[in-house]
Design an enzyme around this catalytic site. Structure first.
Site, short mmCIF file in Angstrom:
data_model
loop_
_atom_site.label_atom_id
_atom_site.label_comp_id
_atom_site.label_asym_id
_atom_site.label_seq_id
_atom_site.Cartn_x
_atom_site.Cartn_y
_atom_site.Cartn_z
N ASP A 195 57.84 -31.42 11.83
CA ASP A 195 57.41 -31.41 10.44
C ASP A 195 55.92 -31.06 10.44
O ASP A 195 55.25 -31.14 11.48
CB ASP A 195 57.66 -32.80 9.84
CG ASP A 195 57.16 -32.90 8.41
OD1 ASP A 195 57.40 -31.97 7.62
OD2 ASP A 195 56.52 -33.93 8.08
N ASP A 213 53.20 -31.63 7.38
CA ASP A 213 52.29 -32.58 6.74
C ASP A 213 52.56 -34.01 7.21
O ASP A 213 53.70 -34.49 7.18
CB ASP A 213 52.46 -32.51 5.21
CG ASP A 213 52.12 -31.12 4.67
OD1 ASP A 213 51.27 -30.44 5.26
OD2 ASP A 213 52.73 -30.73 3.65
MG MG Z 1 55.68 -34.98 6.51
#
Ligand code: MG
Ligand code: ZN
Length: 180
Positions: free
Chosen positions: A7, A9
């Site tokens: 992922d 962020d």
């Molecule tokens: Mg995230």
């Protein structure tokens, strides 16, 4: 092939409730860029899978998102590694797409791109429950980091079976490289 799915962020860079809307707002978490570089130098292919509903919400354009990812890629290259590919979902929560996590669509696209019949044994790192759910549904091994939303996610007590937990991306990568 050694493949890792990350992922963005809250795993690689600081997350923001106000969204990361420009290259200036994209700020790497301590050690994350170096961790990606180490992984890539050890022969891993590093792929990012990221929900970016800010596109659907009109908060930033695809051009801006590309500029943000140019900054990310440059920092990794500067650290001596590379990001192989970045998959994004540009849709909003009500668009009913197949790619927005917790749906596994991006993961299945990644499997197709790398010609893998399935993603069993492929680790996927996230800080939110939906990352882990999408990873698990796609057959990956989910890893939770405690950066970003990670603490909150751990406290839900709803982690998919077999989820492993680490402080941050650097710690995850240390574990992977030591288990090779
Ligand atoms: Mg995230
Ligand atoms: Zn989507």
């Amino acid at each position: 092939m050694k493949l890792a799915i990350l992922d963005r962020d809250g795993v690689i860079n600081q997350d923001s409730d106000a969204f990361v809307k420009s290259p200036d707002e994209w700020i790497a978490l301590p050690g994350s860029v170096e961790a990606i570089a180490r992984l890539s130098r050890a022969g891993w292919r590093v792929v990012i899978a990221s929900n970016q509903s800010g596109i659907a919400r009109g908060l930033f354009s695809m051009d801006t998102l590309n500029a943000i990812h140019t900054k990310l890629r440059r920092e990794v290259i500067h650290a001596g590694g590379m990001v192989d590919a970045i998959f994004i979902c540009p849709h909003g929560p009500d668009d009913g797409c197949a790619c927005r996590k917790p749906k596994p669509g991006m993961f299945l696209d990644i499997a197709r791109r790398y010609d893998m019949p399935d993603l069993s044994g492929v680790p996927a790192v996230g800080d939110s429950l939906r990352d882990l759910q999408a990873a698990a549904m796609a057959g990956c091994n989910p890893w939770l980091v405690l950066t970003g939303n990670g603490q909150k996610t751990q406290n839900t007590g709803e982690l998919p079976a077999g989820t492993r937990v680490a402080d941050n991306l650097a710690a995850v990568v240390n574990t992977w490289l030591s288990e090779e």
